[in-house]
Design an enzyme around this catalytic site. Structure first.
Site, short mmCIF file in Angstrom:
data_model
loop_
_atom_site.label_atom_id
_atom_site.label_comp_id
_atom_site.label_asym_id
_atom_site.label_seq_id
_atom_site.Cartn_x
_atom_site.Cartn_y
_atom_site.Cartn_z
N HIS A 3 6.96 -1.89 4.85
CA HIS A 3 7.64 -0.79 4.17
C HIS A 3 8.91 -1.37 3.55
CE1 HIS A 3 4.96 2.24 5.75
NE2 HIS A 3 5.11 1.74 6.97
N HIS A 34 -0.56 -2.93 3.23
CA HIS A 34 -1.26 -3.07 4.51
C HIS A 34 -2.29 -4.18 4.36
CE1 HIS A 34 -5.20 -2.15 6.51
NE2 HIS A 34 -4.43 -2.23 7.58
N ARG A 80 -10.01 -9.17 11.27
CA ARG A 80 -10.42 -9.13 12.66
C ARG A 80 -11.79 -9.77 12.85
NH1 ARG A 80 -10.38 -4.56 9.98
NH2 ARG A 80 -12.32 -3.41 9.68
N HIS A 82 -5.47 -6.40 -7.52
CA HIS A 82 -6.93 -6.30 -7.56
C HIS A 82 -7.56 -7.57 -8.14
CE1 HIS A 82 -8.10 -2.19 -6.29
NE2 HIS A 82 -6.83 -1.91 -6.56
N HIS A 133 -7.34 15.87 3.98
CA HIS A 133 -6.66 17.16 4.03
C HIS A 133 -5.68 17.34 2.88
CE1 HIS A 133 -3.96 14.54 6.50
NE2 HIS A 133 -2.99 15.24 5.93
N GLY A 182 -6.24 0.14 25.23
CA GLY A 182 -5.06 -0.18 26.02
C GLY A 182 -4.15 -1.21 25.41
N GLY A 183 -4.04 -1.24 24.08
CA GLY A 183 -3.16 -2.18 23.41
C GLY A 183 -1.70 -1.80 23.58
N ASN A 184 -0.83 -2.65 23.08
CA ASN A 184 0.60 -2.42 23.15
C ASN A 184 0.99 -1.30 22.19
OD1 ASN A 184 3.45 -3.20 21.82
ND2 ASN A 184 3.45 -3.80 23.97
#
Length: 280
Positions: A108, A118, A122, A151, A181, A263-265
């Site tokens: 940001h 962003h 992974r 792009h 929405h 259960g990540g940080n």
């Protein structure tokens, strides 16, 4: 400590290498702006719900003159998915054991003329093995030159591997980074891909080229816009769009849900949220 096979170790090594390259470049931009800001790194450990070691990661955050707030996180986790969540993950419906390693970045920016961005990559292992990732640009004040640059650079990286990648993955980004929405896209797109299975070496090479493309194009866009003058109206537009970004990440983003369900940080998962935003 998690025991990694050769593919898992190679993927983790790339994500950590990309983190180091990106953070060094972002810190260099801060130096150019006369700022001494640097990334602050916090390591965290995860305990699997079964009670054993579940891996962990490192959260990196910098707050500077150009980057109002940027987070670059890497993590390597594994264990067993709990409950029904396993059935929502590719290849985990019959066997809830998993491994995941990756990098996640959200920036940001202080100047409303510099797009927020962003990027994530992974590698997951269930009964299947696949890469996923992508990058998308989120300008409060869109500029055609920046959108085309972003792009075009990603398209070049895609085309070097498969001519169908960019058309498919850019549409996937448009479909994914959408706020139903509000019936608006959260930015000007990019690419998004998932479940890239098969040839590990080829898929890793593609993922690496996407990471290098991001490192090529985004700092160039930042340097192009970071000294532009801006008005109170520009800041108001920026904060309104940040509100929409937050809505998407809290309501629709799969990565946020994955981190919370495994259960990540918490601070690492929610580093994507902007420092200041408005809803009117």
């Amino acid at each position: 400590m998690l025991t990694l096979d050769n593919e898992q170790a190679a993927a983790r090594h790339w994500f950590e290498e990309l983190r180091d390259l990106i953070c060094a470049e972002f810190e260099a931009i801060e130096r150019e702006a006369g700022s001494s800001a640097r990334f602050d790194y916090t390591a965290w450990d995860r305990i699997d719900p079964a009670g054993g070691p579940g891996g962990g990661g490192v959260r990196g955050v910098m707050k500077g003159r150009v980057f109002e707030k940027v987070g670059v996180n890497v993590s390597t986790v594994g264990g067993t998915f709990e409950g029904d969540f396993a059935r929502t993950i590719h290849g985990a419906g019959e066997d809830p054991r998993f491994f995941a390693t990756g990098i996640s970045l959200v920036a940001h920016m202080a100047n409303p003329h510099v797009p927020a961005v962003h990027m994530n990559q992974r590698f997951l292992v269930t009964t299947k093995r696949w890469f996923g990732g992508g990058a998308d640009l989120n300008p409060p004040l869109p500029v055609a030159e920046d959108t085309e640059d972003f792009h075009a650079t990603l398209r070049h990286a895609c085309d070097a591997h498969d001519a169908t990648h960019y058309p498919r993955f850019s549409k996937w980004a448009d479909d994914y980074f959408y706020i139903p929405h509000r019936q608006v896209h959260r930015g000007v797109g990019g690419i998004f891909y998932d479940h890239l299975e098969g040839d590990f070496a080829a898929n890793l090479a593609f993922t690496q080229d996407v990471g290098r493309a991001f490192l090529d194009t985004y700092p160039r866009i930042v340097r192009r816009r970071m000294t532009m003058p801006f008005t109170d109206a520009d800041v108001a537009q920026q904060r309104a769009w940040r509100g929409r970004y937050a809505e998407f990440n809290l309501v629709y983003d799969r990565g946020t849900l994955f981190g919370l369900k495994t259960g990540g940080n918490i601070d690492a998962i929610l580093m994507s949220l902007p420092p200041l935003a408005t809803w009117e």
